[in-house]
Motif scaffolding. Structure first.
Motif, PDB file in Angstrom:
ATOM      1  N   GLY A  83       0.807  -1.218   0.000  1.00 57.87           N
ATOM      2  CA  GLY A  83       0.000   0.000   0.000  1.00 57.87           C
ATOM      3  C   GLY A  83       0.839   1.266   0.000  1.00 57.87           C
ATOM      4  N   ILE A  84       0.156   2.397   0.181  1.00 61.19           N
ATOM      5  CA  ILE A  84       0.808   3.705   0.032  1.00 61.19           C
ATOM      6  C   ILE A  84       1.876   3.940   1.106  1.00 61.19           C
ATOM      7  N   MET A 133       1.344  11.309  -0.422  1.00 61.27           N
ATOM      8  CA  MET A 133       0.336  11.683  -1.431  1.00 61.27           C
ATOM      9  C   MET A 133       0.919  12.597  -2.512  1.00 61.27           C
ATOM     10  N   ILE A 138       2.428   9.286  -6.338  1.00 57.18           N
ATOM     11  CA  ILE A 138       1.196   8.629  -6.815  1.00 57.18           C
ATOM     12  C   ILE A 138       1.405   8.171  -8.268  1.00 57.18           C
ATOM     13  N   SER A 175      -4.820  -2.126  -0.944  1.00 53.79           N
ATOM     14  CA  SER A 175      -5.018  -0.688  -1.089  1.00 53.79           C
ATOM     15  C   SER A 175      -4.435  -0.125  -2.394  1.00 53.79           C
ATOM     16  N   MET A 176      -3.376   0.696  -2.365  1.00 53.27           N
ATOM     17  CA  MET A 176      -2.800   1.172  -3.636  1.00 53.27           C
ATOM     18  C   MET A 176      -2.421  -0.034  -4.495  1.00 53.27           C
ATOM     19  N   ALA A 201      -7.590   1.086  -3.304  1.00 56.02           N
ATOM     20  CA  ALA A 201      -7.584   2.538  -3.047  1.00 56.02           C
ATOM     21  C   ALA A 201      -8.169   3.290  -4.251  1.00 56.02           C
ATOM     22  N   PRO A 202      -8.330   4.620  -4.086  1.00 59.25           N
ATOM     23  CA  PRO A 202      -8.912   5.414  -5.193  1.00 59.25           C
ATOM     24  C   PRO A 202      -8.012   5.524  -6.431  1.00 59.25           C
ATOM     25  N   LEU A 234     -12.962   3.595   1.974  1.00 59.37           N
ATOM     26  CA  LEU A 234     -12.564   3.499   0.568  1.00 59.37           C
ATOM     27  C   LEU A 234     -13.330   2.387  -0.163  1.00 59.37           C
ATOM     28  N   HIS A 261      -9.358  -0.383   7.429  1.00 60.08           N
ATOM     29  CA  HIS A 261      -8.313  -0.370   6.392  1.00 60.08           C
ATOM     30  C   HIS A 261      -6.991  -0.766   7.040  1.00 60.08           C
TER      31      HIS A 261
HETATM   32  C1  FER Z   1      -6.553   8.144  -1.228  1.00 60.28           C
HETATM   33  C2  FER Z   1      -6.740   7.496  -0.033  1.00 60.28           C
HETATM   34  C3  FER Z   1      -5.962   6.382   0.300  1.00 60.28           C
HETATM   35  C4  FER Z   1      -5.585   7.685  -2.137  1.00 60.28           C
HETATM   36  C5  FER Z   1      -4.827   6.583  -1.803  1.00 60.28           C
HETATM   37  C6  FER Z   1      -5.003   5.930  -0.588  1.00 60.28           C
HETATM   38  C7  FER Z   1      -4.555   7.927  -4.251  1.00 60.28           C
HETATM   39  C8  FER Z   1      -4.153   4.775  -0.300  1.00 60.28           C
HETATM   40  C9  FER Z   1      -4.184   4.071   0.841  1.00 60.28           C
HETATM   41  C10 FER Z   1      -3.281   2.900   1.083  1.00 60.28           C
HETATM   42  O1  FER Z   1      -2.552   2.460   0.181  1.00 60.28           O
HETATM   43  O2  FER Z   1      -3.334   2.381   2.188  1.00 60.28           O
HETATM   44  O3  FER Z   1      -7.296   9.216  -1.562  1.00 60.28           O
HETATM   45  O4  FER Z   1      -5.470   8.370  -3.307  1.00 60.28           O
END
Ligand code: FER
Length: 288
Positions: A83-84, A133, A138, A175-176, A201-202, A234, A261
């Motif tokens: 994830g992110i 972010m 991204i 997620s990502m 994720a988004p 999400l 999450h």
């Molecule tokens: C966002 C909210 C969460 C987003 C990414 C994530 C790209 C990612 C979360 C994760 O990887 O845990 O608006 O936008």
């Protein structure tokens, strides 16, 4: 003629029963599924570095080979994305991927496979530091598509004894990484026939963008797994893919579980998803 048909029917029935579909309805992992057990065989974790033409740097990757691993066999491969807030070590340090896999092998619940843990932030400084972010970071998650397809997969297929075809290649992530799995996996059905997104994720593209012709996926895809915690804000990213697939009659698993999450959900997803991989699938059970 009638007898012949009946015989064929009976033969098919017994063949299917004797194969014993390993797949059953999805239930939450039992207590202790991610706790370290002593006295069981363990898989081996390797830390390696590959040259990425896409990024123009040497990139770290972890590789888990299963207990009993032998170079004289050929293995299917799962690419498992973070994830992110993570990197190539997230599933192993924050999550319990190796312990979960070891336990699954001890209980003979998974097919022997190699699991690859890449770094999905395809940029020179790919550490999870600073503003996560940041636009460049991204974008690097999107660029990873080319690092994965053109650099990492060829590297793995050169170094390890793998079955290098779409039937034996899976892509999943949290997620990502879940968004990446949908964005790259479902647009490359020639490369991956097993795709899983855990709490995507988004960064997940719209389903119309990913699969403008859903019939294509319906024909060939082995498994599309979409899961999310019921307390995750999400969840709309997962739901939009589920709704699109439902509207277009594309078989898939939509699994909503108690949770938010975090790794309580993702460890559970890994435990359940890996048990379905590289086995005969019964799509009639998916909707349940
Ligand atoms: C966002 C909210 C969460 C987003 C990414 C994530 C790209 C990612 C979360 C994760 O990887 O845990 O608006 O936008």
């Amino acid at each position: 003629m009638r007898f012949l048909k009946l015989n064929i029917l009976i033969a098919c029935f017994f063949t299917i029963c004797s194969q014993g579909y390993a797949q059953s309805l999805i239930e939450h992992a039992p207590a202790g599924f991610d706790s370290l057990r002593t006295k069981i065989a363990r898989g081996k974790l390797d830390s390696m570095v590959y040259e990425s033409k896409t990024v123009g740097s040497s990139r770290k990757v972890f590789i888990y080979t299963p207990p009993g691993y032998s170079k004289s066999q050929k293995y299917p491969v799962l690419y498992l994305l973070h994830g992110i807030g993570g990197d190539e070590s997230e599933w192993l340090k924050k999550g319990h991927a190796a312990v979960i896999l070891d336990n699954l092998y001890a209980d003979k619940k998974v097919v022997p496979m190699i699991v690859v843990f890449p770094n999905g932030r395809a940029m020179k400084n790919d550490r999870a530091m600073g503003n996560l972010m940041d636009t460049a970071k991204i974008k690097a998650f999107a660029k990873f598509e080319y690092d994965l397809l053109n650099d990492l997969i060829p590297f793995i297929e050169k170094k390890f004894p793998v079955q290098a075809d779409s039937l034996n290649r899976a892509l999943a992530g949290l997620s990502m990484g879940g968004g990446q799995a949908f964005n790259f996996g479902l647009t490359h059905l020639d490369k991956f026939l097993w795709v899983g997104g855990f709490s995507a994720a988004p960064n997940t593209k719209s389903p119309e963008q990913i699969l403008p012709k859903p019939g294509d996926a319906k024909k060939v895809m082995k498994l599309c797994w979409i899961s999310c915690g019921d307390n995750d804000n999400l969840i709309y990213s997962s739901r939009q893919i589920h709704d699109y697939f439902k509207r277009n009659n594309v078989p898939h698993i939509y699994y909503v579980e108690p949770g938010a999450h975090d790794f309580n959900v993702w460890n559970n997803d890994l435990y359940l998803f890996t048990q379905l991989l590289f086995k005969p699938v019964d799509k009639s059970l998916f909707a349940k």
